[in-house]
Design an enzyme around this catalytic site. Structure first.
Site, PDB file in Angstrom:
ATOM      1  N   CYS A  65      39.409  35.698  38.302  1.00  0.00           N
ATOM      2  CA  CYS A  65      37.976  35.904  38.454  1.00  0.00           C
ATOM      3  C   CYS A  65      37.685  37.399  38.405  1.00  0.00           C
ATOM      4  CB  CYS A  65      37.478  35.326  39.787  1.00  0.00           C
ATOM      5  SG  CYS A  65      37.765  33.553  39.980  1.00  0.00           S
ATOM      6  N   GLY A 106      36.073  35.497  33.745  1.00  0.00           N
ATOM      7  CA  GLY A 106      35.652  34.174  34.179  1.00  0.00           C
ATOM      8  C   GLY A 106      34.345  33.782  33.543  1.00  0.00           C
ATOM      9  N   ASN A 156      39.296  36.946  44.105  1.00  0.00           N
ATOM     10  CA  ASN A 156      40.076  36.795  42.878  1.00  0.00           C
ATOM     11  C   ASN A 156      41.527  36.591  43.281  1.00  0.00           C
ATOM     12  OD1 ASN A 156      41.141  36.916  40.261  1.00  0.00           O
ATOM     13  ND2 ASN A 156      41.294  39.146  40.320  1.00  0.00           N
ATOM     14  N   GLY A 157      42.105  35.453  42.881  1.00  0.00           N
ATOM     15  CA  GLY A 157      43.483  35.172  43.220  1.00  0.00           C
ATOM     16  C   GLY A 157      43.659  33.736  43.659  1.00  0.00           C
ATOM     17  N   TYR A 204      47.002  39.904  28.707  1.00  0.00           N
ATOM     18  CA  TYR A 204      45.864  39.111  28.242  1.00  0.00           C
ATOM     19  C   TYR A 204      44.560  39.359  28.982  1.00  0.00           C
ATOM     20  CZ  TYR A 204      42.967  34.955  27.350  1.00  0.00           C
ATOM     21  OH  TYR A 204      41.931  34.123  27.043  1.00  0.00           O
ATOM     22  N   ASP A 260      49.968  37.070  18.361  1.00  0.00           N
ATOM     23  CA  ASP A 260      49.095  36.716  19.484  1.00  0.00           C
ATOM     24  C   ASP A 260      49.651  37.350  20.752  1.00  0.00           C
ATOM     25  OD1 ASP A 260      46.927  35.652  20.747  1.00  0.00           O
ATOM     26  OD2 ASP A 260      47.366  33.563  20.269  1.00  0.00           O
TER      27      ASP A 260
END
Length: 502
Positions: free
Chosen positions: A2, A28, A100-101, A256, A364
């Site tokens: 998030c 998110g 977040n987590g 990413y 990728d």
């Protein structure tokens, strides 16, 4: 995964929080929320992108000089609108929290919160559990009002109870905003300052790019186990609330999740991805010195940096062979495999001229479930490619992630229990090459970062918090696999509920 942000300003912060969330949107896309405060709390949150959740009439109601915001990507919970953050509890003082987590002891904590702390939980979200733990401890440490000493004592007590990965911003009505990070520093959090004629303003956010967008100076990362408190008068207080065990930031942030223009834990995401490309090029040269690759083509957007450096190092042509529809969300973080599968061809379109009669190397950032990779390779062949090779800038993802990334079920990971040759067959590649884990670690780490280890559990199966057992992983898969999530979302967001949403 998030995105979180908190601002204490000298003027209304609603627009600043909105702007910060738009540049954190990549973290998110399931839901968004903003909470501000003056004499009372004002909240707006809903499923959807930032631009869709907040209209002018909502922004006008978000008054006050301090507030927090959140963009949600569902992992431990589901994609129900009830689990949009920030969460709010009235007692004590009025507290809002964005997280977040993922807590690895959330189930045990939830029982303690209800039975021992005598607090109420409305959702299955570990973030709501975290909020109630903090609220309970704040009530124990602060009687009449919340001050810096009481807030830090509450965070210290929270660390003794919570395990896992957590970066948090929380707003306490009339008191200020606190941000803190787990003792391993798994999830990122930074703090910034902006000078104004009226005085200093402060921001806490997931990534430095949010600071750049608003004109804040990056002061530093919040340290593992550290708490920072910005009181309502705009004064910054900091304390090491618990001694860090060891600094283990999540390496997948650099692969990413994070934007390339962010700096996390004193490491440039962009430069880390350049080094990933160099290392991958060297591996290709070692494994196939007489390769017949004609052109290197990235899978937009995250792999562009690595692919460009790879092509340069190998002396190959670099071409943009896929055009991305920028109005389609990131497929990896979509809630549910069926939605991810439907979105790939809507998201990408191949330029036939770059593929026709060529041996192409597609690059990728990673291969997780394999579905996206397979469809992209099919598109390359349909566009006329003679051979399609595939390179992953990350090692094989073989193990579940328990720290806030939606990889809960080993059975859903294409590389789990399979060789590279077997994965190549499943995704339809003529040849597949992965980055090695030692090369990835060397690419991310650099001499000025001061970090020796990273959380790389999804690649190695080694969980840095030391509390992840095979039983825990089995339970996690039973609760959070795509199949389970789909059934739960259908039951919660079925026709009866949708009829009431306008």
């Amino acid at each position: 995964m998030c995105g979180i942000v908190g601002i204490v300003g000298r003027e209304p912060v609603n627009q600043g929080i909105y702007d910060a969330l738009t540049v954190l949107q990549h973290r998110g896309q399931d839901a968004a929320g903003i909470v501000t405060a003056d004499e009372r709390v004002h909240i707006r949150k809903k499923n959807g992108l930032v631009r869709d959740v907040f209209q002018q009439n909502h922004m006008l109601k978000l008054t006050g000089n301090m507030g927090i915001g959140h963009v949600r990507y569902p992992t431990a919970g589901c994609s129900s609108r009830d689990e949009a953050q920030p969460f709010y509890v009235n007692s004590p003082f009025g507290i809002c929290l964005g997280h977040n987590g993922n807590l690895t002891n959330a189930e045990e904590l939830a029982r303690t919160v209800v039975r021992g702390d005598r607090r109420h939980l409305n959702t299955s979200s570990d973030s709501e559990v975290l909020l109630n733990v903090f609220a309970h401890e704040l009530g124990q440490s602060c009687r009449d009002r919340a001050d810096a000493e009481g807030v830090f004592a509450a965070v210290e007590a929270l660390h003794r109870r919570c395990r896992g990965a957590y970066a948090v911003v929380a707003m306490i009505l009339h008191a200020g905003i606190v941000g803190f990070r787990d003792p391993y520093g798994i999830r990122p959090l930074v703090i910034g300052r902006r000078n104004t004629p009226a005085g200093d303003e402060f921001i806490i956010a997931s990534e430095s790019v949010a600071l750049d967008a608003l004109g804040f100076e990056l002061l530093r990362d919040v340290e593992p186990g550290e708490a920072v408190f910005i009181d309502a008068q705009g004064h910054l207080h900091t304390r090491q609330s618990v001694e860090p065990v060891r600094h283990n930031p999540c390496v997948f942030e650099y692969v990413y999740f994070a934007r390339p223009d962010s700096i996390i834990d004193n490491i440039s995401v962009y430069k880390a991805r350049l080094r990933m490309g160099e290392a991958l090029a060297d591996r290709i040269q070692t494994l196939r010195p007489a390769h017949d690759i004609d052109v290197v083509i990235p899978i937009p957007d995250t792999s562009r940096t690595s692919a460009l450096q790879l092509a340069n190092r190998l002396g190959l042509k670099y071409r943009e062979g896929f055009i991305k529809n920028r109005y389609i969300a990131r497929t990896f973080i979509m809630p549910g495999q069926s939605m991810r599968e439907k979105s790939v061809r809507r998201k990408l379109n191949a330029i036939d001229l770059e593929f026709r009669n060529k041996n192409v190397l597609l690059v990728d950032d990673s291969i997780v479930r394999g579905t996206t990779s397979r469809q992209i390779i099919e598109m390359a062949r349909e566009a006329g490619a003679r051979k399609v090779y595939f390179a992953s800038a990350a090692p094989p993802v073989r193990y579940p992630n328990v720290y806030g990334i939606d990889m809960p079920a080993a059975s859903e990971l294409v590389a789990h229990g399979r060789t590279e040759e077997e994965v190549a067959g499943i995704i339809g590649a003529d040849w597949l090459v992965y980055q090695t884990l030692p090369d990835l670690i060397r690419a991310v780490r650099h001499e000025n970062a001061g970090i020796e280890e990273f959380d790389a559990s999804c690649f190695s199966g080694e969980y840095v918090t030391g509390d992840v057992t095979p039983r825990y992983l089995r339970n996690l898969e039973a609760m959070r696999s795509d199949q389970v999530k789909a059934a739960r979302d259908e039951s919660m967001n079925g026709p009866a509920l949708r009829a009431r949403v306008v």
